[in-house]
Design an enzyme around this catalytic site. Sequence first.
Site, PDB file in Angstrom:
ATOM      1  N   PRO A  76      22.016 -19.485 -27.459  1.00 20.62           N
ATOM      2  CA  PRO A  76      22.552 -20.761 -26.938  1.00 20.62           C
ATOM      3  C   PRO A  76      23.963 -21.104 -27.423  1.00 20.62           C
ATOM      4  O   PRO A  76      24.147 -22.048 -28.195  1.00 20.62           O
ATOM      5  CB  PRO A  76      21.528 -21.779 -27.422  1.00 20.62           C
ATOM      6  CG  PRO A  76      20.953 -21.180 -28.667  1.00 20.62           C
ATOM      7  CD  PRO A  76      20.980 -19.695 -28.478  1.00 20.62           C
ATOM      8  N   CYS A  77      24.960 -20.386 -26.916  1.00 24.58           N
ATOM      9  CA  CYS A  77      26.340 -20.722 -27.276  1.00 24.58           C
ATOM     10  C   CYS A  77      26.762 -22.054 -26.637  1.00 24.58           C
ATOM     11  O   CYS A  77      27.761 -22.650 -27.047  1.00 24.58           O
ATOM     12  CB  CYS A  77      27.293 -19.600 -26.864  1.00 24.58           C
ATOM     13  SG  CYS A  77      27.285 -19.246 -25.119  1.00 24.58           S
TER      14      CYS A  77
END
Lengths: 209, 182
Positions: free
Chosen positions: A178-179
């Site tokens: 989850p950037c």
Amino acid sequence: MTLESSPDHVDVLSLLEPLDAGLEPALASLRARLARDAQLTHTLDVAYRVVDSPVGKLLLAATDRGIVRVAFEVENHAEVLQRLSQTISPRILEAPARLDDAARQLEEYFGGTRTEFDLIVDFRLTRGFRLSVLQHLPRIAYGRTESYAEVALAAGSPHAVRAVGTACATNPLPVILPCHRVVKSDGSFGGYLGGPEAKLALLTLEAAA
Amino acid sequence: MGKRQAVSKKPFELVVDEQGATVLRVCRAVLGVHDADDAWSDTFLAALQAYPDLPQEANVQAWLVTIAHRKCIDHLRAGSRRALPMDSPPEHASNLGLPGEDHTELLDAVTHLPPKQRQAVAYHYLAGLPYKDIAVMLGGTPEAARRAGADGVKALRSALAGPSALVDGPELAHSLPKGEIR
């Protein structure tokens, strides 16, 4: 067929046209069979499928070690596959079965019923500091955000804030790693490889749940 | 298409996209509609395996047709071992899998050709290979390959033109009430 186009050649081709009867449905089932056979005989180095999502069509690709790539439509799926052919192997087929699990978990995530992914990840498309950044990302909890500086600190190089930005911008597995939960310290979103609307959509989804 | 792009090999999925239909036509012409599916599967599985080693400048279609040629020969041999001669299929056998299609004449005619003629017609007309390459695959001279192709086409034409001319007579006779013929 391009070698000769004499009247005779065209004539013979139309003579042979009945061979085309039912060709398309036959090809469709043969291609599905090829994907299965290739998987069974370990001849398939990269399997991929395309799934629909609220942030557009996602390309999912997996090696025999795990999921290796998630790509947004704006990244151009054809180009992504071409690069996988170069960097991993040209033995690439659309073979949905290997990605059943990933597709199901993504569907649950976008449906708001899944807050973390339980998938085996193949990190071969990244290395070094970028790898440390990517491995830290799943520790940012669902619905929370961290600044680029916080991530740099967590990845062991407090001054490498820009490098964290690069690691996020080149994340081969967006959404799953989850950037999108990494934002600027002033609270603004920062960039996103799937486009700013996609980042907003994901953060909104997680905030609502 | 240029040399510069040729540096990276395209994903095999695209090879199937571009060549799948041609290879299936070739297999159908050589083996008949039924065994063609197995030959196609064998061909593409073998091709997928060997694909990373294929030289960058190779002609992908010619390479696939060469593999298909060998796989079809395997099926022709297996067929004769099973004592199911290709040359005398039961009536309408080639129509299976083509519901509602009335293409039996051509398909029957193809399966009645000697294998070399079928192969020459398929590789030259469907795959567009030059006869000098076909000669290498079939063994023999380019001239012999060219003759096999020409003979095959001639035989197909007369088989397709023939039956209707022949059928007219007897059918008329059958349709007439018995007593009135004499």
